[in-house]
Motif scaffolding. Structure first.
Motif, PDB file in Angstrom:
ATOM      1  N   GLN A  28       0.796  -1.090   0.144  1.00 54.94           N
ATOM      2  CA  GLN A  28      -0.058  -0.038  -0.082  1.00 54.94           C
ATOM      3  C   GLN A  28       0.792   1.236  -0.045  1.00 54.94           C
ATOM      4  O   GLN A  28       1.948   1.321   0.541  1.00 54.94           O
ATOM      5  N   THR A  38      -3.663   0.199  -3.087  1.00 54.93           N
ATOM      6  CA  THR A  38      -2.949  -1.033  -2.815  1.00 54.93           C
ATOM      7  C   THR A  38      -2.800  -1.625  -4.294  1.00 54.93           C
ATOM      8  O   THR A  38      -3.303  -1.758  -5.388  1.00 54.93           O
ATOM      9  N   GLU A  40      -0.689  -5.217  -6.103  1.00 54.48           N
ATOM     10  CA  GLU A  40      -0.298  -6.607  -6.120  1.00 54.48           C
ATOM     11  C   GLU A  40       0.016  -7.010  -7.488  1.00 54.48           C
ATOM     12  O   GLU A  40      -0.625  -6.650  -8.347  1.00 54.48           O
TER      13      GLU A  40
END
Length: 147
Positions: A28, A38, A40
């Motif tokens: 984050q 966030t 990924e």
């Protein structure tokens, strides 16, 4: 799509000698406009230079969820630069550019850093602009690994 932002920091982690590379993270950060985001992702390059990966970015303020496919990853020390296509993108900005910096593990290491997540009109080689100064946003939670 508007330009989105993420951040990273420089440290000295060696890249693999055989040309293979791995960059991955779940983290984050606070974007330049103050919104919590966030990210990924996982990106790999094998010894034959085959590159692939994917990920997503979620803006906690706007609720925007962006999925992306990584088709180029360049690792230099502890800095990984990635480019590719945004899935289901606004046709005006179908590509992205992202850079991250792995500053080690543990609470005594400096925070990992990230650049902004830049939505772009055109595809951009991941080997261009590997300048770590673009990655100036501190990761506030999670981790980045570059090998």
């Amino acid at each position: 799509l508007a330009m989105l932002v993420a951040g990273s920091v420089l440290s000295a982690a060696p890249a693999k000698a055989d040309g293979a590379a791995l960059a991955q993270g779940g983290f984050q950060f606070i974007g330049r406009n103050g919104a919590l985001r966030t990210v990924e992702f996982t990106a790999t390059r094998d010894a034959s230079n085959n590159q692939r990966g994917n990920g997503h970015l979620f803006n906690h303020v706007s609720g925007t969820n962006i999925r992306f496919v990584i088709n180029c990853v360049h690792v230099s020390g502890n800095v990984a630069t990635m480019t590719g296509r945004i899935v289901d993108a606004d046709p005006t900005f179908p590509y992205f550019w992202l850079q991250v910096i792995d500053n080690g593990e543990g609470s005594k290491s400096p925070a990992d850093l990230t650049s902004g997540f830049y939505a772009r009109e055109d595809d951009y080689p991941c080997t261009e602009d590997p300048d770590p100064s673009y990655s100036d946003l501190a990761v506030t939670g999670g981790n980045i690994q570059v090998r």
